[in-house]
Design a protein around this motif. Sequence first.
Motif, short mmCIF file in Angstrom:
data_model
loop_
_atom_site.label_atom_id
_atom_site.label_comp_id
_atom_site.label_asym_id
_atom_site.label_seq_id
_atom_site.Cartn_x
_atom_site.Cartn_y
_atom_site.Cartn_z
N PHE A 194 -71.58 -16.35 41.88
CA PHE A 194 -71.69 -17.52 42.44
C PHE A 194 -72.93 -17.97 43.41
O PHE A 194 -72.97 -17.09 44.34
N SER A 195 -73.72 -18.90 43.31
CA SER A 195 -74.75 -19.12 44.32
C SER A 195 -74.07 -20.32 45.15
O SER A 195 -74.02 -21.57 44.48
N ILE A 196 -73.54 -20.51 46.45
CA ILE A 196 -72.83 -21.60 46.84
C ILE A 196 -73.80 -22.14 47.90
O ILE A 196 -74.13 -21.67 48.87
N LYS A 197 -73.82 -23.52 47.97
CA LYS A 197 -74.45 -24.41 48.78
C LYS A 197 -73.56 -25.17 49.50
O LYS A 197 -72.47 -25.59 48.90
N ILE A 198 -73.55 -25.75 50.76
CA ILE A 198 -72.87 -26.69 51.42
C ILE A 198 -73.50 -27.95 51.54
O ILE A 198 -74.65 -27.90 52.08
N ASN A 199 -72.95 -28.97 51.37
CA ASN A 199 -73.36 -30.49 51.40
C ASN A 199 -74.92 -30.53 50.91
O ASN A 199 -75.78 -30.90 51.86
N ASN A 200 -75.52 -29.90 49.81
CA ASN A 200 -76.68 -29.96 49.66
C ASN A 200 -76.68 -30.89 48.32
O ASN A 200 -76.14 -30.62 47.23
N TYR A 201 -77.81 -31.74 48.13
CA TYR A 201 -77.99 -32.58 47.15
C TYR A 201 -78.92 -32.38 45.91
O TYR A 201 -79.27 -32.91 45.24
N LYS A 202 -79.21 -30.81 46.14
CA LYS A 202 -80.40 -30.44 44.73
C LYS A 202 -79.39 -30.22 43.66
O LYS A 202 -78.10 -30.16 43.84
N ALA A 203 -79.89 -29.83 42.63
CA ALA A 203 -79.16 -29.69 41.26
C ALA A 203 -78.22 -28.46 41.35
O ALA A 203 -78.44 -27.55 42.22
N MET A 234 -63.32 -16.44 50.41
CA MET A 234 -62.99 -15.55 49.31
C MET A 234 -63.92 -15.38 48.18
O MET A 234 -64.23 -14.51 47.79
N LEU A 235 -64.58 -16.60 48.12
CA LEU A 235 -65.75 -16.74 46.93
C LEU A 235 -66.80 -15.68 47.55
O LEU A 235 -67.47 -14.96 46.76
N LYS A 236 -67.21 -15.91 48.76
CA LYS A 236 -68.21 -15.21 49.36
C LYS A 236 -67.63 -13.35 49.38
O LYS A 236 -68.61 -12.63 48.88
N LYS A 237 -66.55 -13.31 49.40
CA LYS A 237 -66.03 -11.83 49.60
C LYS A 237 -65.92 -11.17 47.98
O LYS A 237 -66.35 -10.13 48.07
N TYR A 238 -65.52 -11.82 47.21
CA TYR A 238 -65.36 -11.33 45.81
C TYR A 238 -66.57 -11.70 44.75
O TYR A 238 -66.78 -10.86 43.85
N PHE A 239 -67.33 -12.70 44.89
CA PHE A 239 -68.27 -13.28 43.85
C PHE A 239 -69.53 -13.78 44.45
O PHE A 239 -70.20 -14.46 43.84
N SER A 240 -70.14 -12.93 45.24
CA SER A 240 -71.53 -13.05 45.76
C SER A 240 -72.61 -12.86 44.87
O SER A 240 -73.56 -13.43 44.68
N LYS A 241 -72.33 -12.07 43.46
CA LYS A 241 -73.22 -11.97 42.40
C LYS A 241 -73.05 -13.06 41.45
O LYS A 241 -73.87 -13.13 40.72
N ILE A 280 -74.05 -19.02 38.68
CA ILE A 280 -73.57 -20.40 38.64
C ILE A 280 -73.65 -21.00 39.95
O ILE A 280 -73.42 -20.48 41.15
N LYS A 281 -74.41 -22.03 39.99
CA LYS A 281 -74.76 -22.84 41.14
C LYS A 281 -73.89 -23.91 41.52
O LYS A 281 -73.27 -24.44 40.66
N ILE A 282 -72.94 -23.42 42.63
CA ILE A 282 -72.11 -24.46 43.21
C ILE A 282 -72.29 -25.06 44.56
O ILE A 282 -72.68 -24.61 45.26
#
Length: 341
Positions: free
Chosen positions: A37-46, A28-35, A2-4
Amino acid sequence: MIKITMFSSADKVKGQGVGSAYLELLAMLKKYFSKEFSIKINNYKAADISHYHTVDPMFYLSTFFWNRGVKLGYVHFLPETLEGSVKLVPFIQRIFNWYVMSFYKRMDHLVVVNPSFIEKLVALGVSEEKVTYIPNFVSPKVFYEATAEEKQNWRKEASLSEKDFVVLGVGQIQQRKGIDDFVQLAIQNPAIQFIWAGGFSFGKITDGYEKYQKIYENPPANLHFTGIVDRDEIVKYYNMADLFLLPSYNELFPMSILEAFNCGTPVMLRNLELYDSILKETFITADDIDEMQQKLDELVEQPEKLHAFQEKSRQAAEKYSEKNCAAQWLEFYTELASKNK
């Protein structure tokens, strides 16, 4: 996967709870769910989910982009909770209040950190079906109960003795936090050491800035203002304290309370209805400064009474643990993403 995309500027201003909550969630998300979720910060891509933590104008504009996926808003405050925090010209305040609610209404879904605010959002025109409650939490690696030896060493570093009774307050220096009562209690109790960890995160637009700046620069002899303290340092103050006191008049779910819980520090709070649904029977309650003084006298004379509230803090820390909240976020994000697809 999931792209967040996280949209936030909360970590740009030190010493505010919104920033702490945002950083805790990211870690927390990086610690438990790196597989998962794909997490970006202030990124305007889809993205599958766009999670908005702050109400920046550019973020508001991005809600009109077609590629934002599910738009999720994090409700860290309502217009009413800003009263006593920031001083704005009434006309500007009204515009800002309208803007905040317009931002929230642009969201497909909202998360609140206190269930009591669901009803208030509904009263402001938000559909109840669009709101979910997920509590705040703090990392047990950052906020933890130190050993007796560590506590003793930290007290020495802070020029405090083992015998000193220490009362800690944490947060921005502003009227809403009940700083006036905290200062008055220090004046009334010269034998007790008072520490307030926090400063003026919003600078001169802080409500009552000139008044509080004078107190900050010339406090009572037994009151120490630390200024804004980094998170990896403030844990020492929680562990040095005999009692954490937050005399705030209006909150949602203060990160400082959770931080105190994780450090096993007994907590005293002003008796506010909004705490009933999240913190009931976990803290020492006081209606006003007179009752705070009364309870403080009892605890100084009979410090063994603090033991029961130490245990209550530990139990509350377990209830609102990082692990428990992680499971809620996994289920919530997964459900949101499935609806989008």
